[in-house]
Motif scaffolding. Structure first.
Motif, short mmCIF file in Angstrom:
data_model
loop_
_atom_site.label_atom_id
_atom_site.label_comp_id
_atom_site.label_asym_id
_atom_site.label_seq_id
_atom_site.Cartn_x
_atom_site.Cartn_y
_atom_site.Cartn_z
N SER A 1 -7.77 8.22 2.48
CA SER A 1 -6.78 7.19 2.82
C SER A 1 -7.07 5.95 1.98
O SER A 1 -8.15 5.79 1.42
N LEU A 2 -6.07 5.10 1.88
CA LEU A 2 -6.19 3.80 1.23
C LEU A 2 -5.78 2.73 2.22
O LEU A 2 -4.77 2.88 2.93
N PRO A 3 -6.51 1.62 2.31
CA PRO A 3 -6.11 0.58 3.26
C PRO A 3 -4.89 -0.19 2.80
O PRO A 3 -4.67 -0.40 1.60
N VAL A 4 -4.08 -0.59 3.73
CA VAL A 4 -2.95 -1.50 3.49
C VAL A 4 -3.31 -2.83 4.14
O VAL A 4 -3.68 -2.88 5.32
N HIS A 5 -3.21 -3.91 3.38
CA HIS A 5 -3.65 -5.21 3.86
C HIS A 5 -2.48 -6.13 4.20
O HIS A 5 -1.40 -6.05 3.62
N GLY A 6 -2.73 -7.01 5.12
CA GLY A 6 -1.79 -8.07 5.49
C GLY A 6 -2.56 -9.24 6.07
O GLY A 6 -3.39 -9.05 6.98
N GLY A 7 -2.36 -10.39 5.51
CA GLY A 7 -3.06 -11.57 6.02
C GLY A 7 -4.57 -11.48 5.89
O GLY A 7 -5.31 -12.06 6.69
N GLY A 8 -5.02 -10.74 4.87
CA GLY A 8 -6.45 -10.60 4.66
C GLY A 8 -7.12 -9.56 5.55
O GLY A 8 -8.34 -9.41 5.54
N GLU A 9 -6.33 -8.81 6.32
CA GLU A 9 -6.89 -7.79 7.20
C GLU A 9 -6.21 -6.45 6.92
O GLU A 9 -5.12 -6.38 6.35
N VAL A 10 -6.88 -5.38 7.32
CA VAL A 10 -6.29 -4.04 7.19
C VAL A 10 -5.28 -3.84 8.30
O VAL A 10 -5.61 -3.93 9.49
N VAL A 11 -4.02 -3.59 7.92
CA VAL A 11 -2.96 -3.44 8.92
C VAL A 11 -2.26 -2.08 8.83
O VAL A 11 -1.30 -1.81 9.54
N GLY A 12 -2.76 -1.22 7.96
CA GLY A 12 -2.17 0.11 7.81
C GLY A 12 -2.94 0.91 6.79
O GLY A 12 -4.04 0.53 6.39
N GLU A 13 -2.35 2.04 6.39
CA GLU A 13 -3.04 2.89 5.43
C GLU A 13 -2.06 3.79 4.69
O GLU A 13 -0.94 4.02 5.14
#
Length: 310
Positions: free
Chosen positions: A292-304
């Motif tokens: 998996s690859l992380p999806v970021h939002g606002g400096g945090e991981v919010v998905g993948e």
């Protein structure tokens, strides 16, 4: 669809693409999308390109042979290796016809910029291949100034080797990002090429190349490159990436896998390759960090980004 990206529990992007598995005989045993789609494999052709050079006399220590099939990150040991290949042929980096670039490794790139260093041909990700091409030309008495020309004896030898391993004719010849010719194959043909390489006789040219890649994975990519991480994670696995979301791999038994995402951002290929390898017997725990690859939002991981292939 070979991968999808979720953000905050919502499917944001679906990655359309193609994947194929061939058995040791080269027969397609599983596919998603079109296994016969014609693609430019880009740097996924490098094992075959390096095999052609070995067939025409290139004789390097294994770590440098791995570098000749690399898309390296420009780390110091990569650049030292490129200089060693050139030096063996009595050349220096001025002979390289790769585009001038910064190292792709973030730390190395930042260090170059901080030191005021300019982009260089040797730090281009394909300089290992180009150094090996030049060395092969010197060994055979071929011109070095025109080594990138599709009609050059070196490039004709490479075309023969690519076609022989893939078991099919090249459909189109283009210009790769590094300026060397890029040869089109079907996705299944690409998978067959590496499958056949791992099954050649022990000292045959293509087998020597893939043996070197497996033995020295960090010379194929880099300390922080996912291509190298795949090979470190799975004993005997050979993997080569290509720009525009291409991957090719072969397990030690000759099972070959190739992946191509239409979207071309290089986000889908990693998770798709991991999913197919797991579906074909690789221990999932070995590929947990690559699935998996992380999806970021606002400096945090919010998905993948993950793959549904199985």
């Amino acid at each position: 669809m070979i991968a999808l990206s979720t953000r905050s529990g919502f499917v944001e992007t679906r990655f359309v693409g193609h994947a194929v598995v061939v058995d040791p005989s080269g027969a397609v045993t599983r596919s998603w999308g079109d296994p016969e789609i014609e693609i430019f494999p880009r740097s996924s052709n490098k094992p075959a390109q390096a095999a052609a050079m070995v067939r025409h006399g290139l004789d390097l220590p294994e770590h440098l042979l791995a570098l000749s099939a690399s898309s390296h990150a420009g780390e110091r040991f990569h650049l030292a290796g490129v200089r060693a290949i050139l030096g063996q042929a009595g050349l220096d980096e001025s002979a390289l016809q790769t585009p001038e670039d910064y190292p792709s490794d973030p730390q190395e790139r930042d260090a170059w910029i901080a030191d005021g260093r300019r982009p260089s041909a040797i730090s281009d990700t394909c300089s290992g291949k180009h150094a090996a091409m030049l060395a092969t030309c010197v060994l055979n008495g071929w011109p070095t100034l025109t080594y990138r020309d599709p009609e050059h004896p070196l490039q004709q030898a490479i075309r023969w080797q690519v076609e022989a391993l893939a078991g099919e004719r090249v459909g189109h010849v283009g210009v790769d990002g590094c300026g060397a010719p890029v040869l089109s194959l079907s996705l299944a043909g690409l998978a067959r090429s590496v499958s056949r390489a791992v099954q050649e006789e022990y000292d045959a040219p293509a087998r020597r190349v893939v043996r070197a890649m497996v033995a020295y994975p960090d010379f194929v990519g880099g300390t922080n490159r996912e291509t190298s991480a795949f090979m470190r994670a799975v004993p005997g696995l050979v993997v080569k990436d290509g720009s525009q979301d291409v991957y090719v791999a072969a397990l030690p038994d000759g099972t070959g896998v190739a992946v191509k995402a239409e979207e071309g951002s290089d986000k889908a290929r990693r998770v798709a390759l991991a999913a197919v390898l797991i579906a074909h017997g690789v221990d999932p725990s070995r590929l947990a960090a690559l699935s998996s690859l992380p999806v970021h939002g606002g400096g945090e991981v919010v998905g993948e980004v993950t793959s549904p292939l199985s």
